[in-house]
Design an enzyme around this catalytic site. Structure first.
Site, short mmCIF file in Angstrom:
data_model
loop_
_atom_site.label_atom_id
_atom_site.label_comp_id
_atom_site.label_asym_id
_atom_site.label_seq_id
_atom_site.Cartn_x
_atom_site.Cartn_y
_atom_site.Cartn_z
N THR A 37 56.37 14.56 53.17
CA THR A 37 57.82 14.58 53.05
C THR A 37 58.23 13.46 52.06
OG1 THR A 37 57.82 14.97 55.66
CG2 THR A 37 59.68 13.99 54.60
N TYR A 50 63.89 21.37 54.10
CA TYR A 50 63.15 20.92 53.03
C TYR A 50 61.64 21.55 53.04
CZ TYR A 50 60.09 17.49 55.79
OH TYR A 50 59.48 17.06 56.44
N SER A 83 51.03 16.73 54.91
CA SER A 83 49.96 15.94 55.34
C SER A 83 49.11 16.65 56.48
CB SER A 83 50.00 14.70 55.84
OG SER A 83 50.70 14.40 56.89
N THR A 116 53.51 11.74 56.69
CA THR A 116 53.19 10.93 58.10
C THR A 116 52.49 11.56 59.16
OG1 THR A 116 55.39 11.80 58.84
CG2 THR A 116 55.57 9.75 57.71
N ASP A 117 52.30 12.95 59.10
CA ASP A 117 51.60 13.71 60.28
C ASP A 117 50.15 13.09 60.24
OD1 ASP A 117 53.87 15.25 60.76
OD2 ASP A 117 53.19 17.12 60.06
N LYS A 189 51.54 7.30 65.22
CA LYS A 189 52.69 7.55 65.06
C LYS A 189 53.24 7.78 66.46
CE LYS A 189 55.28 11.32 62.62
NZ LYS A 189 55.29 12.38 61.65
N GLU A 310 34.69 4.22 85.46
CA GLU A 310 34.54 5.25 86.18
C GLU A 310 33.24 6.12 85.86
OE1 GLU A 310 37.98 7.50 88.02
OE2 GLU A 310 39.44 6.01 87.16
#
Length: 353
Positions: A37, A50, A83, A116-117, A189, A310
């Site tokens: 981005t 975009y 990304s 950022t992904d 994120k 557990e």
């Protein structure tokens, strides 16, 4: 014409020499661009309209001319993708290039522009494979370069300022966004749209950028960079590891499919403290018997996936991720599998990293 006397000449000479020295001491920072981005471009100023990775690194840096005042900038385009399409091939190429650059005595740090992904995964991969204590900083933006509220230019300036600082040496790989310095050891994120999306939910951020300078408030106690045992210099392909989500009424379907596909490792994004349904647990136990490494993690944002709770991990040959989320657990397991398939050794790695 008035002749300059010796005293004035000497003063002028000293002034020129001081300016020259100051010009020479500026650090050299390489900017490696991968798209995302931050390199997005749209036909309007609307944030959502975009295309990611649409502009080159030179175009991107032209929006931040002031970074040349704090560092000598050199730039390379390593990739130009959103990304969500980040892959092992680019990771290996990127890490090897970072290591090549940081071996050079005239390179002081590296900044990587990234979408950022999957930024947290790339940051963690580099944190485990970069062999230098020089600063490595990832930077992105939540809004494209053409948006009226683009956060890219400020983030880039802060990233370069952070990488240029001697205070950043030895801190491991960092992400600098929204005036925060975020450690790759715990980065997540946390919001799909907000500019303050990245957090260190368990340990807290490393610090902040203030007035163009990093102010650190913690350091990572986890092994990273020069203290990491992982070496990808001769690796051309990483072992295949898949993540399988747990939820109410989850069956063995995806575990069976992963085994059939020949994966080398499975990470579970379990419920609660990494818990999984009995059917999935039995399928994973069978996968371990076939030589597939299994790591339990959790889909919950905060808190550990602990051993000895557990689920008896030793009984089934599972490893527990502790504070490493499923996405970064996949990264660590891929690297672990380049060295061992022993679940106890893998558990050691998940405890130390």
């Amino acid at each position: 014409m008035r002749t300059m006397n010796f005293k004035n000449f000497f003063s002028l000479l000293m002034f020129v020499l001081i300016l020259s020295v100051h010009a020479q001491v500026k650090p050299t920072i390489y900017i490696l661009a991968t798209g995302g981005t931050i390199a997005g471009q749209g036909s309007t100023a609307v944030v959502s309209e975009y295309k990611a990775g649409a502009i080159t690194v030179d175009q991107l840096l032209s929006a931040v001319p002031s970074i040349k005042d704090i560092a000598n900038i050199k730039a390379e385009q390593v990739a130009n993708i959103g990304s969500q399409n980040m892959n092992d091939e680019v990771w290996l190429k990127l890490s090897k290039r970072v290591n090549e650059l940081l071996k050079q005595s005239d390179v002081d740090g590296v900044v990587i522009t990234h979408g950022t992904d999957t930024q947290e995964e790339t940051a963690y991969f580099l944190n485990l494979t970069v062999k230098s204590n020089k600063p490595v900083v990832l930077v992105g933006s939540m809004r494209p370069s053409t948006a009226i509220s683009s956060d890219g230019p400020r983030n880039i300036y802060n990233a370069v300022a952070c990488a240029s600082s001697k205070k950043s040496i030895g801190k491991g790989v960092m992400v600098v966004m929204d005036d925060k310095i975020i450690g790759a050891d715990d980065i997540a994120k946390t919001n799909t749209l907000a500019v303050g999306t990245f957090q260190d939910p368990n340990y807290g951020q490393l610090g902040i950028m203030y007035d163009g300078k990093p102010i650190f408030t913690r350091e990572s106690l986890k092994r990273h960079t020069i203290n990491s045992e992982f070496d990808i210099s001769k690796i051309t392909k990483l072992p295949r590891v898949e993540i399988i989500l747990s939820y109410s009424n989850a069956t063995s379907l995806f575990v069976d499919a992963a085994v059939k596909e020949g994966v080398k490792g499975i990470v579970t994004a379990g419920v609660g403290n990494g818990n999984i349904t009995t059917e999935m647990q039995n399928a994973l136990a069978n996968a371990v018997k076939k030589g597939i490494a299994v790591v339990r993690s959790s889909r919950i944002l905060m808190g550990p996936t602990a051993q000895w709770d557990e689920i008896d991990d030793d009984k089934y040959g599972f490893s527990a991720s502790w504070y490493i989320n499923p996405y970064k657990s996949r990264v660590l397991l891929m690297l672990a599998l380049t060295k061992t398939n022993d679940y106890k050794e893998i558990q050691r790695m998940f405890t130390e990293y």
